[in-house]
Each structure stands twice: as C-alpha cells, then as structure tokens.
Design a protein around this motif. Structure first.
Motif, PDB file in Angstrom:
ATOM      1  N   SER A  21     -11.299  -6.221  -7.164  1.00  0.00           N
ATOM      2  CA  SER A  21     -11.254  -5.848  -5.752  1.00  0.00           C
ATOM      3  C   SER A  21      -9.807  -5.588  -5.366  1.00  0.00           C
ATOM      4  O   SER A  21      -8.877  -6.005  -6.067  1.00  0.00           O
ATOM      5  N   ALA A  22      -9.633  -4.887  -4.264  1.00  0.00           N
ATOM      6  CA  ALA A  22      -8.280  -4.581  -3.788  1.00  0.00           C
ATOM      7  C   ALA A  22      -8.285  -4.509  -2.277  1.00  0.00           C
ATOM      8  O   ALA A  22      -9.197  -3.942  -1.666  1.00  0.00           O
ATOM      9  N   GLY A  23      -7.270  -5.095  -1.670  1.00  0.00           N
ATOM     10  CA  GLY A  23      -7.040  -4.985  -0.244  1.00  0.00           C
ATOM     11  C   GLY A  23      -5.712  -4.305  -0.014  1.00  0.00           C
ATOM     12  O   GLY A  23      -4.694  -4.690  -0.602  1.00  0.00           O
ATOM     13  N   ALA A  24      -5.708  -3.262   0.824  1.00  0.00           N
ATOM     14  CA  ALA A  24      -4.482  -2.507   1.067  1.00  0.00           C
ATOM     15  C   ALA A  24      -4.343  -2.199   2.547  1.00  0.00           C
ATOM     16  O   ALA A  24      -5.308  -1.837   3.211  1.00  0.00           O
ATOM     17  N   ALA A  25      -3.125  -2.346   3.048  1.00  0.00           N
ATOM     18  CA  ALA A  25      -2.788  -1.981   4.418  1.00  0.00           C
ATOM     19  C   ALA A  25      -1.529  -1.134   4.390  1.00  0.00           C
ATOM     20  O   ALA A  25      -0.539  -1.518   3.755  1.00  0.00           O
ATOM     21  N   LEU A  26      -1.569   0.014   5.058  1.00  0.00           N
ATOM     22  CA  LEU A  26      -0.458   0.959   5.050  1.00  0.00           C
ATOM     23  C   LEU A  26       0.013   1.232   6.472  1.00  0.00           C
ATOM     24  O   LEU A  26      -0.785   1.528   7.359  1.00  0.00           O
ATOM     25  N   ILE A  27       1.318   1.127   6.668  1.00  0.00           N
ATOM     26  CA  ILE A  27       1.946   1.479   7.940  1.00  0.00           C
ATOM     27  C   ILE A  27       2.663   2.801   7.728  1.00  0.00           C
ATOM     28  O   ILE A  27       3.593   2.890   6.922  1.00  0.00           O
ATOM     29  N   MET A  28       2.211   3.834   8.424  1.00  0.00           N
ATOM     30  CA  MET A  28       2.738   5.176   8.230  1.00  0.00           C
ATOM     31  C   MET A  28       3.774   5.521   9.292  1.00  0.00           C
ATOM     32  O   MET A  28       3.689   5.078  10.437  1.00  0.00           O
ATOM     33  N   ASP A  29       4.761   6.314   8.891  1.00  0.00           N
ATOM     34  CA  ASP A  29       5.793   6.787   9.814  1.00  0.00           C
ATOM     35  C   ASP A  29       6.174   8.207   9.419  1.00  0.00           C
ATOM     36  O   ASP A  29       6.804   8.415   8.383  1.00  0.00           O
ATOM     37  N   ASP A  30       5.731   9.165  10.241  1.00  0.00           N
ATOM     38  CA  ASP A  30       6.068  10.571  10.006  1.00  0.00           C
ATOM     39  C   ASP A  30       5.663  11.021   8.605  1.00  0.00           C
ATOM     40  O   ASP A  30       6.429  11.672   7.893  1.00  0.00           O
ATOM     41  N   GLY A  31       4.441  10.640   8.212  1.00  0.00           N
ATOM     42  CA  GLY A  31       3.895  11.077   6.939  1.00  0.00           C
ATOM     43  C   GLY A  31       4.359  10.308   5.727  1.00  0.00           C
ATOM     44  O   GLY A  31       4.015  10.662   4.590  1.00  0.00           O
ATOM     45  N   VAL A  32       5.125   9.252   5.925  1.00  0.00           N
ATOM     46  CA  VAL A  32       5.645   8.433   4.822  1.00  0.00           C
ATOM     47  C   VAL A  32       5.147   7.001   4.992  1.00  0.00           C
ATOM     48  O   VAL A  32       4.985   6.517   6.121  1.00  0.00           O
ATOM     49  N   ILE A  33       4.911   6.308   3.894  1.00  0.00           N
ATOM     50  CA  ILE A  33       4.497   4.904   3.940  1.00  0.00           C
ATOM     51  C   ILE A  33       5.722   4.052   4.247  1.00  0.00           C
ATOM     52  O   ILE A  33       6.589   3.846   3.388  1.00  0.00           O
TER      53      ILE A  33
END
Length: 329
Positions: free
Chosen positions: A243-255
C-alpha cells in the motif's frame, strides 16, 4: 482462553497505576485484535483493565490540526467532515482497513498498537518466534513468508506491521500523546515504532503502563492532493500486499512538498524519506514518480517469497502518486 481478572478503571490515572504496577496486566479497549490473540493462546494476561468508559474519545479541531481521542473509533474518524475534506487519504486508509462492523469497534489507539499479522507469531504451536519468545528464532524466514516485510527487517524477524491508517499518519508527522506514571509526553509517530533489530519483542517506545490518550494529526495546506492505494489479494477484508499513501503540495505546477509512506512492506509503517526528496521541486510525471518509487524501496531485503513485493510496491506508489497528482483535496 485462560481465565483472567477483569477490572474497570475509574480514570486514566488509575488505569496507568494498575497496568504500570503489574507486568501481567493489559489495557482493554475495542479488543478487535487483542481478544483474538487471547483466544489463540498467544496473549495471556492475568488482568484486563477496561478503559472504554474513560473520557478519551472525540475529535477536536484547531486551525492547524485535529486531535483524536485514543478511544475514537475508526468509523467516527472516517466520518469526520474535516478528515473528509482535508485528509482524504487518511479517510481512504480507514475505510480500506476493516469491515464496517470492525470499524465501529476498533479504536484509533488500538489500531496503532495492533500486533503483527505473522502466521507464526499467531500460532503458539510454532516454537520459533522471536517476537513471541525472544531467542527462539524466526520460522518465517525459512517458511512461507509471502505476506511478510521487505523493509526494516532483520535476521531475527520479518513480521509485517499491518495498520492501514498508520501509513498516512506517519506521512503526516502525526503525534502520539501518552500518559504514564511519570506524567504525560508526546511522541512523534515517526519515532514511535521500533524495527525488530535484535529485539523483535519490543515494538514501540512506550514504557510499562503508558496509555495512549490522543493522536494529533497536522492538517496540510488547503489544496493538498492525497491518495491511499491498497493492493490486496481480494477486495473485501484483507490485509495489504502493498500500500502507499501520498500527499502532494503543488506550487505553479511543481511539487513544493511531498509526504509519502508505504504499508504492506515494512516491519513498521514505512516513511519514504528518499522518495520525498526525489519528488520535492520536481514537476509531476511518470519519470519522476518512477524514480521516487525506486528510491522508496532502497534497502529492501526480499526473500524468495517476497521478491515480487519490490516491483509491486514501486507500481503501487507510482499509481498513488498519479492519482494524488490528478485530484485536489
């Protein structure tokens, strides 16, 4: 199941005193795993201290976090509107972690403390289990071990930590609040669990009698995209192969920031720090996601029966990242 004495604590201090002073006593909350172990003869306390009527439930919201009482059920937390809006991968992990009936009984504190799902640990007729009988050996290493760990293992134990919700909670840097004979303290969940090393029987950093009272979950910024993906042999009521848990905070198309953790592959809920380093500052996409997945499995020590988990875990994480990148929360 052998006979035991049943006690009901009047308050947290009394519960801590009773269990802290008695090496043969244990807390009783939801009991969804504990009672199974007692029936199987794996866990045989002489006394159970019932804490179910203590005021350790409920969910409190602040601007930056939510505080979850240890006796809050999995179902209650999954139904919380803030969790639904701001922490979708926590909710997904809760809903995928057990049937509705079990989610209504199982507590958050108990879920974090659930014991290994190793078939050898749960069978008292198997003599070789260092987790159950220190120094006896590990039957899983030479036996059937398809459901076992490939990260954080040692020559003494390859048992898997099976909690689903612990995976996103580790990724979020959740905090565990505990009360003991010497007062209260707070333990980062990333430091709460102990890999087996030479002492598989010691699974976490709690000292005798300490009681989990609450779990504090930091809230990521609004707009954070997250997903929890669980791969298993069957759709209903089954533990994860990976299993995998992922959270991404994006800023102007970049992680700008990434939080990643793996389940189904580690002796503890596995924070994928190396994968986060790969993702941070990169544009989302297949190539960077594959590189992150490879980094996440660095140091894996598969055995013949678990060799398939390396590629499966990588693919699981790539799919979780793809889903997270395409969904707002």
């Amino acid at each position: 199941m052998r006979p035991f004495e049943y006690l009901r604590a009047a308050d947290a201090a009394q519960a801590v005193a009773l269990v802290g002073a008695d090496p043969d006593a244990s807390y009783l909350a939801g009991g969804t795993t504990q009672l199974d172990l007692m029936k199987d003869g794996v866990f045989e306390p002489e006394r159970l201290v019932d804490i179910t009527r203590l005021p350790l439930g409920g969910i409190t919201h602040t601007g930056t976090s939510i505080r979850v009482g240890a006796l809050t059920s999995m179902e209650e937390l999954a139904a919380d509107p803030v969790v639904r809006e701001r922490l979708p991968f926590v909710r997904e992990a809760l809903l995928l972690g057990a049937s509705t009936q079990l989610r209504n009984m199982a507590t958050i504190g108990g879920n974090l403390l659930q014991r290994a799902r190793c078939r050898y640990f749960r069978d008292p007729t198997v003599a070789a289990c260092n987790k159950r009988a220190p120094g006896s050996g590990c039957a899983a290493i030479t036996g059937a071990h398809r459901m076992h760990a490939i990260l954080g293992t040692s020559d003494h134990c390859i048992a898997l930590h099976a909690s689903d919700v612990a995976v996103p909670l580790v990724a979020l840097d959740a905090l565990v609040h505990v009360q003991g004979a010497d007062g209260v303290r707070t333990i980062p969940l990333t430091r709460f669990y102990l890999p087996p090393g030479e002492t598989p029987n010691i699974e976490n950093t709690l000292v005798r009698g300490e009681l989990i009272t609450a779990v504090e979950i930091p809230l990521p910024p609004r707009g954070t995209r997250s997903h929890y993906l669980k791969v298993r042999d069957r759709v209903s009521y089954e533990f994860a192969l990976t299993s995998a848990g992922a959270a991404l905070i994006m800023d102007d198309g970049v992680i700008a920031e990434a939080r990643v953790a793996l389940g189904g592959v580690g002796t503890i809920p596995w924070r994928a720090w190396d994968a986060e380093d790969v993702l941070r500052g990169s544009a989302p996409g297949g190539e960077v996601f594959r590189s992150a997945a490879e980094a996440a499995l660095t140091g894996a020590r598969p055995l013949p029966g678990t060799a398939f988990k390396v590629e499966l875990a990588e693919r699981t994480l790539v799919r979780a990242l793809e889903t997270a990148a395409g969904a707002g929360s």
